[in-house]
Design an enzyme around this catalytic site. Structure first.
Site, PDB file in Angstrom:
ATOM      1  N   ASP A 415      92.823  79.628   8.704  1.00  0.00           N
ATOM      2  CA  ASP A 415      93.922  80.495   8.302  1.00  0.00           C
ATOM      3  C   ASP A 415      93.441  81.947   8.225  1.00  0.00           C
ATOM      4  OD1 ASP A 415      96.477  81.125   7.530  1.00  0.00           O
ATOM      5  OD2 ASP A 415      96.462  79.943   5.692  1.00  0.00           O
ATOM      6  N   GLU A 418      93.851  88.257   9.843  1.00  0.00           N
ATOM      7  CA  GLU A 418      94.661  89.356  10.363  1.00  0.00           C
ATOM      8  C   GLU A 418      94.455  90.661   9.589  1.00  0.00           C
ATOM      9  OE1 GLU A 418      96.889  85.429  10.560  1.00  0.00           O
ATOM     10  OE2 GLU A 418      96.253  86.709   8.889  1.00  0.00           O
ATOM     11  N   ASP A 481     103.916  81.504   8.948  1.00  0.00           N
ATOM     12  CA  ASP A 481     104.800  81.279   7.803  1.00  0.00           C
ATOM     13  C   ASP A 481     106.250  81.579   8.167  1.00  0.00           C
ATOM     14  OD1 ASP A 481     102.438  80.797   6.583  1.00  0.00           O
ATOM     15  OD2 ASP A 481     102.396  82.636   5.399  1.00  0.00           O
TER      16      ASP A 481
END
Length: 761
Positions: A415, A418, A481
């Site tokens: 995950d 970014e 998400d």
């Protein structure tokens, strides 16, 4: 970014210079170096006090021509750089005919005429694909003194632009401003987790801007007939990649930037997650796994999300002892039930983690210019970043993962990656602006290599959120998400199709949506979509995604479509091999399979799963769907009904079905097993034959895990269809589609042999 104020003026404080004419050229056997004046030069004195652009033209591979435009060449390149696999056996060829200079690379040619105003034409098939014209090569400075290098390539009438990574905005990018800059923005914004400075068009070519940092695109949004791209700095490099078909463009592009690894067969099965902030422990996990088994829903992977570790300590790579006191025993018990195990990680170290002090002491965390460790409190309190530009830090991080692999963990959900700061200093001296996007490449590569070492070639798989160009080498990626709505479901599909047109072969999404709790209708429709994607995961944020939490019909939908996917494994795995071998994604925008059908060029609510199955997910509460059927007679895989295109259809489906159509002339292998994705796919396979054309032979390859593939040749001659097998390991069957549905299957013996059947109907 935009530099102009309408057509005539520049924005306040912006000064721009554009190549106007060819002042000189140096020709070598395999490259051109062009010197472009930024004003018309009619006498010697006009060469003074004026910039001269150096434009290098080269060819790294057949069908690919690169252009590097440089203003001041004294700028240091601190990296990082995309690793491009140039073809060592290839070289471009230059030629001159009067004032016309050319650089050719296979079918693609770059042409410039010294006697004409500056213009670079990219030519193939006796037509100009695109051109860098009067404002196609240049630079600009803004009011703050920043220097930008700019390229512009023309768009033709009706030309559409796709790609630039996983973008949730409209599928065709015309009219958009796109900044290739990693961000954690969800699926409902113009920001993107996976930014790729590559686009392709429906006119036979693609363009890769070879810059790992911020690339700003104006796609018909500043000059309406141009794609403009700009980067901060003294130079910009781009590669024009010829097809002519979209598949061939992706083939050439991924040959340069990397092809996807082939994920293991087990990864194509259903994944079930604990979900994010829900309460869970081993009893919860056991209840979920047992509940799936009791309801005959096959499960392949169980995923532990963030709170397998203690709060505030992400990442310390240590199971929370209060919740999972016996992790090795628990993992062994899951393995005894035939499950693989995935755990969540990210590349950050919270200050409370015992690893923070260790990594700080060893110099493995990203630092500010004054030597302080870079930290903030977003996501994890006092969070710092692992500096993956430091080889020792990479090995340190990898060592923590090897311990988990030794415990029985098979896969990591990688995950984040970014939100990477630019006010930092990297161990290897990388440019912080360039490293912002590129960080994810080092992160995912590090994790993927651990799994390859621990599990062996072909057994490594990630569940990654962030990526840049080249990230396709480390599958799988998921869409991030999203809300639990039909709108977000459609957003997710747009993003996945966009990513597939950016070189990524495998993609997934959170079935039911991530944020919020889906209605039963949304869950069931999303389950259909998810189980007709390359990879399939049940995952949510603050609510569970076990199907019985919705209703009994949700259980049936999840069960039936999981089993259908397992039966499609011989077909899906062959599509996966095509992704590995040629960069063609498993989930394909309609444009990829039907480039000559203009109606397919804008479709973003349906896709091809592999080359032969059309899927149109349903995004409505009442089951109504509108979808387009290309030319020919198509067969519904579930009902056997035949529909004829080209044309649009508006239909309503119950939760047990959706538009799922077999392509005319296709032969789709259905495996004999539906309990698991891992079995001998060719043993007992049923070949479904769909409206074959007379006199045409279709070759169907059915892979076999760890063994030689079986090959089936299907040919129609008049009123009969003959299927011949080579290397079939067991009995096989043929089932022919017709106007009245599928005929009863006819069986054949193992090995080499043939069956001749009448054409149905």
């Amino acid at each position: 970014m935009k530099f102009t104020d309408g057509y005539w003026l520049m924005r306040a404080g912006v000064q721009a210079s554009w190549a106007k004419q060819l002042a000189d050229a140096r020709t070598e056997d395999d490259r051109l170096t062009l010197y472009a004046a930024v004003r018309t030069v009619e006498r010697r004195g006009q060469t003074l006090n004026s910039p001269l652009l150096t434009v290098e033209c080269f060819s790294p591979a057949e069908g690919v021509i690169g252009v590097r435009s440089v203003h001041h060449d004294g700028e240091e390149d601190h990296g990082p750089r995309f690793a491009l696999a140039e073809d060592p056996g290839h070289s471009g060829k230059t030629s001159a005919d009067g004032s016309v200079l050319e650089l050719s690379s296979g079918p693609l040619t770059l042409r410039v005429d010294a006697d004409q105003p500056w213009r670079l034409d990219f030519v193939a098939d006796d037509r100009v694909l695109t051109s860098a014209g009067s404002r196609g090569t240049g630079f600009a400075t803004d009011p703050d003194g920043r220097h930008f290098s700019i390229g512009q390539l023309s768009l033709g009438v009706g030309e559409l632009v796709y790609g630039l990574g996983e973008r949730f905005t409209p599928f065709t990018k015309n009219g958009q401003t796109v900044d290739v800059w990693q961000a954690d923005g969800g699926t409902a914004s113009e920001q993107a987790y996976k930014n790729v400075p590559f686009y392709l068009t429906n006119r036979g070519y693609g363009v890769f801007v070879n810059h790992p940092g911020l690339v700003s695109y104006e796609i018909g949004s500043e000059s309406v007939g141009q794609v403009q791209f700009s980067v901060e700095g003294q130079s910009v490099e781009y590669l024009v990649i010829y097809g002519p078909t979209p598949k061939e463009i992706l083939d050439r592009y991924t040959a340069l930037t990397g092809r996807p690894a082939l994920p293991p067969a087990w990864s194509f099965g259903l994944w079930l997650s604990t979900s994010f902030t829900t309460d869970y422990d081993e009893e919860t996990v056991t209840r979920f796994v047992r509940g799936m088994a009791e309801r005959d829903i096959p499960l392949s992977v169980f995923h532990f999300d963030c709170f397998w570790m203690r709060e505030y300590q992400w990442c310390d790579f240590t199971w929370d002892p209060a919740v999972f006191p016996d992790p090795e025993g628990m993992l062994a018990r899951l393995k005894e039930q035939g499950l693989r195990v995935s755990v969540w990680i990210n590349p950050y170290i919270g200050q409370k983690s015992p690893l923070f002090a260790e990594a700080r002491r060893l110099g493995y965390l990203v630092r500010r210019a004054n030597g302080d460790v870079w930290q903030w409190d977003m996501w994890q309190a006092g969070m710092a970043l692992v500096d993956f530009t430091n080889p020792d830090a990479r090995e340190w991080f990898a060592g923590k993962l090897r311990v988990l692999a030794g415990q029985g963990v098979d896969c990591f959900k990688t995950d984040f990656g970014e939100r990477v700061p630019t006010d930092v200093v990297w161990h290897d001296g990388s440019d912080p602006e360039r490293m912002h996007n590129y960080y994810t490449q080092l992160y995912n590569e590090t994790v993927f290599r651990v799994l390859t070492e621990a599990r062996g070639e072909g057994e490594a798989v990630l569940f990654a959120r962030s990526a840049t160009a080249g990230g396709q080498q480390f599958p799988v990626h998921w869409g991030g998400d999203c809300e639990s709505t039909f709108d977000a479901m459609a957003e997710s599909l747009r993003g996945g199709l966009s990513l597939g047109l950016s070189g990524f072969g495998f993609w997934s999404h959170d079935i039911g949506g991530f944020e919020g709790t889906p209605t039963p209708a949304i869950f069931k429709r999303w389950a259909q979509f998810g189980l007709l994607s390359s990879h399939s995961r049940l995952h949510g944020s603050n609510s569970y995604r076990v199907p019985w939490d919705y209703d009994e019909e949700a259980v049936a939908v999840t069960r039936d479509f999981t089993r259908l996917k397992h039966r499609l494994m011989p077909y899906l795995y062959r599509a996966a091999e095509q992704a590995r071998d040629a960069g063609t994604p498993v989930m394909r925008a309609m444009l990829l399979e039907f480039p000559d059908d203009p109606s397919c060029h804008v479709l973003d609510r349906q896709y091809m799963l592999g080359g032969d199955i059309l899927v149109a997910p349903i995004f409505t509460e009442d089951g109504t769907v509108e979808y387009y059927v290309p030319a020919g007679t198509w067969t519904h895989l579930l009902s056997g009904e035949q529909v004829t295109g080209p044309g649009w259809r508006r239909e309503r489906f119950g939760f047990d079905s959706l538009p799922l159509l077999a392509r005319p002339g296709s032969v789709i292998p259905f495996g004999a097993e539906d309990e698991t994705p891992e079995y001998a796919w060719a043993d007992g396979v049923t070949l479904r034959v769909h409206t074959p054309a007379d006199g045409v032979e279709t070759v169907t390859t059915v892979p076999t895990p760890g063994g030689a593939p079986a090959t089936f040749r299907t040919r129609r001659d008049g009123d009969t269809v003959t299927v011949t097998a080579e290397g079939a390991p067991g009995a096989w069957r043929v089932k022919i589609a017709g106007p009245e549905g599928y005929a009863e299957p006819v069986a054949a013996e193992a090995g080499t042999g043939s069956l001749t059947l009448p054409v149905a109907g």
